[in-house]
Design an enzyme around this catalytic site. Structure first.
Site, PDB file in Angstrom:
ATOM      1  N   GLY A   8     -22.535  12.775 -20.361  1.00 30.53           N
ATOM      2  CA  GLY A   8     -23.767  12.057 -20.000  1.00 30.53           C
ATOM      3  C   GLY A   8     -23.534  10.724 -19.318  1.00 30.53           C
ATOM      4  N   THR A  35     -13.809   9.309 -18.479  1.00 25.70           N
ATOM      5  CA  THR A  35     -12.705   9.479 -17.533  1.00 25.70           C
ATOM      6  C   THR A  35     -13.034   8.607 -16.316  1.00 25.70           C
ATOM      7  OG1 THR A  35     -13.783  11.263 -16.304  1.00 25.70           O
ATOM      8  CG2 THR A  35     -12.477  11.909 -18.249  1.00 25.70           C
ATOM      9  N   ASP A  58     -13.902  13.182 -26.855  1.00 20.16           N
ATOM     10  CA  ASP A  58     -13.438  14.300 -26.036  1.00 20.16           C
ATOM     11  C   ASP A  58     -14.089  15.602 -26.510  1.00 20.16           C
ATOM     12  OD1 ASP A  58     -11.860  16.217 -24.693  1.00 20.16           O
ATOM     13  OD2 ASP A  58     -10.120  14.883 -24.755  1.00 20.16           O
ATOM     14  N   ILE A  59     -14.621  16.379 -25.587  1.00 28.16           N
ATOM     15  CA  ILE A  59     -15.197  17.676 -25.983  1.00 28.16           C
ATOM     16  C   ILE A  59     -14.132  18.613 -26.556  1.00 28.16           C
ATOM     17  CG2 ILE A  59     -17.182  17.648 -24.421  1.00 28.16           C
ATOM     18  CD1 ILE A  59     -15.473  19.543 -22.550  1.00 28.16           C
ATOM     19  N   THR A  99      -9.923  20.799 -19.557  1.00 30.76           N
ATOM     20  CA  THR A  99     -11.251  20.245 -19.868  1.00 30.76           C
ATOM     21  C   THR A  99     -12.351  21.283 -19.679  1.00 30.76           C
ATOM     22  OG1 THR A  99     -10.657  17.967 -19.361  1.00 30.76           O
ATOM     23  CG2 THR A  99     -12.973  18.549 -19.106  1.00 30.76           C
ATOM     24  N   THR A 124     -21.951  26.316 -12.015  1.00 28.11           N
ATOM     25  CA  THR A 124     -22.055  25.918 -10.607  1.00 28.11           C
ATOM     26  C   THR A 124     -22.102  27.135  -9.694  1.00 28.11           C
ATOM     27  OG1 THR A 124     -20.798  24.903  -8.795  1.00 28.11           O
ATOM     28  CG2 THR A 124     -19.527  25.643 -10.665  1.00 28.11           C
ATOM     29  N   ASP A 125     -22.671  26.960  -8.507  1.00 27.47           N
ATOM     30  CA  ASP A 125     -22.681  28.076  -7.543  1.00 27.47           C
ATOM     31  C   ASP A 125     -21.274  28.395  -7.028  1.00 27.47           C
ATOM     32  OD1 ASP A 125     -22.280  25.895  -5.840  1.00 27.47           O
ATOM     33  OD2 ASP A 125     -23.918  26.405  -4.464  1.00 27.47           O
ATOM     34  N   GLU A 126     -20.318  27.473  -7.240  1.00 25.30           N
ATOM     35  CA  GLU A 126     -18.964  27.724  -6.724  1.00 25.30           C
ATOM     36  C   GLU A 126     -18.291  28.894  -7.416  1.00 25.30           C
ATOM     37  OE1 GLU A 126     -16.383  24.581  -5.699  1.00 25.30           O
ATOM     38  OE2 GLU A 126     -18.009  23.218  -5.175  1.00 25.30           O
ATOM     39  N   TYR A 150     -10.838  24.387  -9.476  1.00 24.02           N
ATOM     40  CA  TYR A 150     -12.073  23.884 -10.109  1.00 24.02           C
ATOM     41  C   TYR A 150     -13.032  25.044 -10.374  1.00 24.02           C
ATOM     42  CZ  TYR A 150     -16.920  22.279 -10.227  1.00 24.02           C
ATOM     43  OH  TYR A 150     -18.245  22.128 -10.550  1.00 24.02           O
ATOM     44  N   ALA A 152     -12.505  28.222 -10.456  1.00 21.15           N
ATOM     45  CA  ALA A 152     -11.978  29.221 -11.405  1.00 21.15           C
ATOM     46  C   ALA A 152     -12.121  28.725 -12.842  1.00 21.15           C
ATOM     47  CB  ALA A 152     -10.515  29.518 -11.084  1.00 21.15           C
ATOM     48  N   LYS A 154     -14.399  26.717 -13.949  1.00 13.52           N
ATOM     49  CA  LYS A 154     -15.827  26.786 -14.299  1.00 13.52           C
ATOM     50  C   LYS A 154     -16.249  28.247 -14.526  1.00 13.52           C
ATOM     51  CE  LYS A 154     -18.661  23.960 -14.265  1.00 13.52           C
ATOM     52  NZ  LYS A 154     -19.205  23.023 -15.295  1.00 13.52           N
TER      53      LYS A 154
END
Ligand code: NAD
Ligand code: DAU
Length: 343
Positions: A8, A35, A58-59, A99, A124-126, A150, A152, A154
């Site tokens: 957030g 970060t 940290d998550i 992460t 994400t759309d990626e 990135y 991959a 996600k």
């Protein structure tokens, strides 16, 4: 509702926290590691709000996540936290897997144990990969074909969410949004980087031929979509979010120069991003039909407002650009850097 927001203090997360505090009665706990991309200045003005709590953490820390879910009686998680910049994932993919993928799995496992009501995954759309110039846009049924580390990382996280729903019955809802723009976006991303460089009369590094296409959406329209998915969406469903607003990078950069009244001679074509996705375009019919979502920002207005925000908040981005980020910029765009020189 008691909501745990991860990430957030970043671009979209901070816009979302502001929206929740400003427009709802929800309690918001913001878990962010701070970060390089996390910035508490993105939350100025709400830090002392009685319905808001910031936790630096940290998550990937399962004990911390479990204790926060319990002590705050969390009903829902909205998961933004990630390493989010494609260029960085080309140099240091490990951090992205750790992460984005492992961090998401830790959250899901804690959510399951806590018997959480709802977990919203901001994907994400990626994850869909790249489109040919005249192909129809991505739908929720388009097979995943991520191209960068990135994307991959996600996609793996997105699929873990699916698995936790399918196998364990956790209520997980996934959003896959196109490129966002708006206030508080870190100046490594295309739009703020080009605005800041133009304002400093520095060159504007356009990758390759500048004909890659992105589908731009104002961040507040993305946040409204996430909120609708949380309150009215269905468990286990994926919702595409996008503005039907495709721009070739070069045209967009020229538009920014026009708004700023700066010359096109500032544009410099540099080496292309390896594996660069040519085009993204989202078909958002499902969220439009099912949840009556639609973008509220006309792109011209949103872009002009965003440029004005960067003009009014020079101090915010100048501080970032004079610090640690300076070294990153030089390593990418300076002598011997990845994007040095004309293509
Ligand atoms: P950002 O880089 O601005 O913010 C990421 C935030 O996550 C930062 O505050 C950072 O400190 C925090 N974070 C990173 N690692 C963490 C960890 N291990 N534990 C806790 N916090 C951590 O990113 P953004 O552009 O705001 O994107 C937010 C999310 O939305 C990401 O998941 C991204 O994949 C997704 N997304 C972004 C876009 C876009 O156009 N920016 C579009 C679609 C989806
Ligand atoms: O589509 C959603 C994704 O959009 C998010 O999942 C990512 O977190 C977010 O970073 C963004 O990824 P992109 O790679 O599309 O965004 P970026 O701002 O890095 O680049 C946008 C386009 O501009 C892309 O085609 C690369 C190009 N570009 C970017 C930079 C930083 C340039 O030509 N020059 C630049 O200096």
């Amino acid at each position: 509702m008691n909501i745990l927001v991860t990430g957030g203090a970043g671009f979209i997360g901070s816009n979302h926290v502001r929206m929740l505090i400003g427009k709802t009665d929800d309690r918001v706990v913001n878990l962010d590691l701070l970060t390089y991309a996390g910035n508490l200045e993105n939350l100025t003005g709400i830090e002392d709000h009685p319905r808001y709590r910031f936790v630096k953490g940290d998550i990937r820390d399962a004990d911390l996540v479990a204790s926060l879910l319990a002590e705050e009686s969390i009903d829902a998680v909205i998961h933004f936290a990630a390493e989010s910049h494609v260029d960085r994932s080309l140099d240091a993919p490990g951090a992205f897997l750790d992460t984005n993928t492992r961090g998401t799995q830790v959250l899901l496992q804690c959510a399951l144990k806590h018997e959480l009501d709802c977990f919203v995954m901001v994907s994400t759309d990626e994850v869909y990969g790249s489109l040919d110039p005249h192909a129809p846009g991505f739908t929720e049924e388009t097979p995943l074909a991520p191209n960068s580390p990135y994307a991959a990382s996600k996609a793996a996280a997105d699929l873990l969410c699916r698995a936790y729903h399918h196998t364990f019955g956790l209520d997980v809802r996934i959003t896959r949004c196109s490129n966002n723009y708006g206030p508080y976006q870190f100046p490594e991303k295309l739009i703020p980087l080009m605005i800041a460089n133009a304002l400093e009369d520095r060159s504007l590094p356009v990758y390759g031929d500048g004909q890659q296409v992105r589908d731009w959406l104002h961040v507040s329209d993305h946040c409204r979509a996430i909120d609708l998915v949380l309150r009215q969406g269905r468990a286990g469903e994926v919702y595409n979010v996008g503005g039907r607003n495709e721009w070739a990078n070069l045209d967009l950069v020229k538009r920014l120069l026009e708004i700023l009244d700066k010359p096109e001679s500032l544009i410099e074509f540099v080496k292309d991003r390896p594996g660069h996705d040519r085009r993204y375009a989202i078909v958002a019919d499902k969220i439009r039909g099912e949840l009556s979502w639609q973008p509220t920002f006309a792109f011209g207005d949103g872009l002009a407002q965003t440029v004005q925000w960067y003009l009014d908040n020079r101090n915010w981005w100048e501080k970032i650009r004079s610090g640690e980020y300076r070294a990153y910029y030089d390593s990418m765009y300076g002598d011997g850097g990845r994007y040095q020189g004309r293509s």
